[in-house]
Each structure stands twice: as C-alpha cells, then as structure tokens.
Design an enzyme around this catalytic site. Structure first.
Site, PDB file in Angstrom:
ATOM      1  N   GLU A 181       5.302 -14.642  10.797  1.00 57.49           N
ATOM      2  CA  GLU A 181       5.239 -13.614   9.756  1.00 57.49           C
ATOM      3  C   GLU A 181       5.814 -12.331  10.325  1.00 57.49           C
ATOM      4  O   GLU A 181       6.175 -12.256  11.491  1.00 57.49           O
ATOM      5  CB  GLU A 181       3.793 -13.392   9.307  1.00 57.49           C
ATOM      6  CG  GLU A 181       2.868 -12.940  10.428  1.00 57.49           C
ATOM      7  CD  GLU A 181       1.417 -12.802   9.980  1.00 57.49           C
ATOM      8  OE1 GLU A 181       1.166 -12.616   8.783  1.00 57.49           O
ATOM      9  OE2 GLU A 181       0.523 -12.874  10.865  1.00 57.49           O
ATOM     10  N   LEU A 206      -1.820 -13.921   9.231  1.00 56.40           N
ATOM     11  CA  LEU A 206      -2.838 -13.319   8.382  1.00 56.40           C
ATOM     12  C   LEU A 206      -2.529 -13.740   6.954  1.00 56.40           C
ATOM     13  O   LEU A 206      -1.427 -13.516   6.462  1.00 56.40           O
ATOM     14  CB  LEU A 206      -2.821 -11.799   8.495  1.00 56.40           C
ATOM     15  CG  LEU A 206      -3.857 -11.084   7.637  1.00 56.40           C
ATOM     16  CD1 LEU A 206      -5.265 -11.334   8.168  1.00 56.40           C
ATOM     17  CD2 LEU A 206      -3.581  -9.588   7.572  1.00 56.40           C
TER      18      LEU A 206
END
Length: 288
Positions: A181, A206
């Site tokens: 990410e 996350l």
C-alpha cells in the site's frame, strides 16, 4: 474563538494542548489513532472508524478511555467549537502516563485521549485533471500494519522520499516484489479487462475505511473486483491506477516512478469510482 482541542477530559485552546512527557505514546509509540473525515458536516463512516479504533486498542491491550457514545459527543462538540464542516476529526489514544519502562506498567494507568480537528484542503484541480505520480520503495514497516499505531516513522520516511521526488505518494513493496500500500493510502489498479484490483486485507496493510466503502460501491455498481497481491510490473502495465484514503477519496495515479500508467491520463473507471464515492458521501448528508 481560537481553535479547540480535547485532552483527557478537557477542552482547551489548541495552542495550549499538551500531554505529559512520560505519556507512553510519546516515549514508545504505545498507542493508536483514528482519523474520521467530515464532509458537509457529517462524520463519514463514523461507525467503521470507531470499530477499527476499538480493534486496534484490543490488539495492544489498551482500554477505551470512554464509551463510544461519549466519543461521538466529543467529536461533535469539537466540530461545533471549531466550526468544522469539511475536514477531519483526529483521535489518539495511548496507554497513558507511567515511569519509562518497556513492559506494560504494573500499576493500572488511565488511557490518554487527545482529539483535534483540521480543515480539509480542496483537492488540486491539476491533480484531478492530470493525475498524480507515485514512487515505489521497499516496505520497511513492522508486520502488524493492520493496527493503526502511532508508530509511523517508516511511513514518514516514505512520504518524505515521495515529496523529494515530486510525487504524491510512495507505494511500498514487500519481499515478493508485490505492492502492499502507500504510506497513507491504499493502492489500486485497473487491468485491461476492466478488473479492479487491490491487495487483500491482512496484517500487511491497513484496511482503509475508504477502501472498504469503495469495495461495497464497486459491488453495487457491478464492476469486476479482485482482492489479491499485484506486482510492481503489473502495476506499471495496468490501464489505470489510483489511491484511496480519507483525505484523497479516490485519486487517479498516472505515473509510477518514471513510467506513465495507461495513456498517462486519469482513467475513465477511476473517475467514475471517484464520482460514485463522492455521491455516496453526499447521500450521507441527505440521510443524516
């Protein structure tokens, strides 16, 4: 009235807000945080944000400092005091104040709670028209990225590297050369077959609240979705790419390192998803 903050049970001028020097968040990054976007006076996806906050606390064995209902009341009071209609409510909870020692305090400590607000800057018209650049770098974070911990130094270093490269974000790469990410946003690509791809949620990323909302919207719109790892090579060969976060919403990515994505312009599907997400936020106000 000056900007207000909430610190351990008291509203105080933001410039005067402070925590104890032996707060474990300051000493050890022993705490978590959450950022809830405010759009047209509505806290967007407040319940999922609080769900994630409580989950992060459980993973670190920290108690909630107050009930969820009380957290909501403080959020709204801060919004009122700070005249916030578009922006963010930031909440940080640490294990509290204790003599400096790595292990958990032997005597019970009261969790420390700080809440602040910030106005949202309008998204750059140029960024939306031309898209943004991301760079790639090695993911050096710990192995529990699913916890929204205040320990963000690797993210800070990555974001700084992006800034120095004139980029909007840095996409982080795991040991298998797959993108995990961004430093503060989830990463997505669109393949030549119109398939939307994003990494599955596990301890390596996350699980963004905007990400989860968009997953639901993609399903409702009938687009094809795959939650799986994708490599840097696949990302560079993709037709479209974008990032999602509470501050970016859906932001088109048109350059990865020095290579253009697709035709070098924001993709049609990406911009459709952005419009869909903004319509979703507007619908919250209508329903609110």
């Amino acid at each position: 009235m000056p900007r207000q903050a909430y610190v351990n049970g008291r509203y105080t001028p933001h410039n005067d807000a402070a925590v104890h020097i032996e707060d474990r968040g300051y000493q050890f990054a022993d705490g978590v945080y959450e950022v809830v976007p405010v759009y047209n006076g509505i806290l967007v996806d407040e319940e999922p944000h609080l769900d994630r906050l409580e989950r992060s606390l459980r993973e670190l064995q920290i108690e909630m400092p107050m009930s969820r209902a009380a957290m909501k009341l403080v959020s709204r009071e801060l919004m009122r005091r700070n005249n916030l209609s578009r922006g963010f409510v930031y909440m940080q909870i640490t294990r509290g104040v204790a003599p400096r020692d790595h292990k958990f305090p032997t005597k019970p400590t009261a969790p420390a709670l700080v809440m602040t607000t910030r106005q949202m800057k309008p998204h750059s018209a140029e960024a939306l028209e031309k898209g943004v650049k991301v760079i790639t770098l090695r993911d050096i974070r710990w192995e529990r990225c699913d916890i929204k911990s205040v320990s963000l130094l690797p993210n800070v270093l990555g974001k700084q590297a992006a800034a120095e490269a004139g980029a909007y974000e840095a996409w982080q790469i795991d040991d298998e050369d797959n993108i995990t990410e961004g430093t503060s946003a989830n990463a997505w690509i669109v393949t030549d077959s119109d398939t939307v791809v994003t990494r599955h949620a596990n301890n390596g990323i996350l699980n963004g609240i905007t990400r989860m909302a968009l997953l639901d919207l993609i399903e409702k719109e009938g687009f094809t979705l795959e939650e799986r790892p994708f490599s840097v090579e696949e990302a560079r060969a993709a037709r479209e790419a974008f990032v999602t976060s509470s501050s970016s919403f859906v932001m088109p990515v048109t350059q990865i390192d020095d290579k253009p994505v697709g035709n070098g312009h924001p993709g049609l599907l990406t911009m459709k998803l952005r419009e869909t997400y903004i319509a979703y936020m507007n619908s919250l106000k209508e329903a609110g």
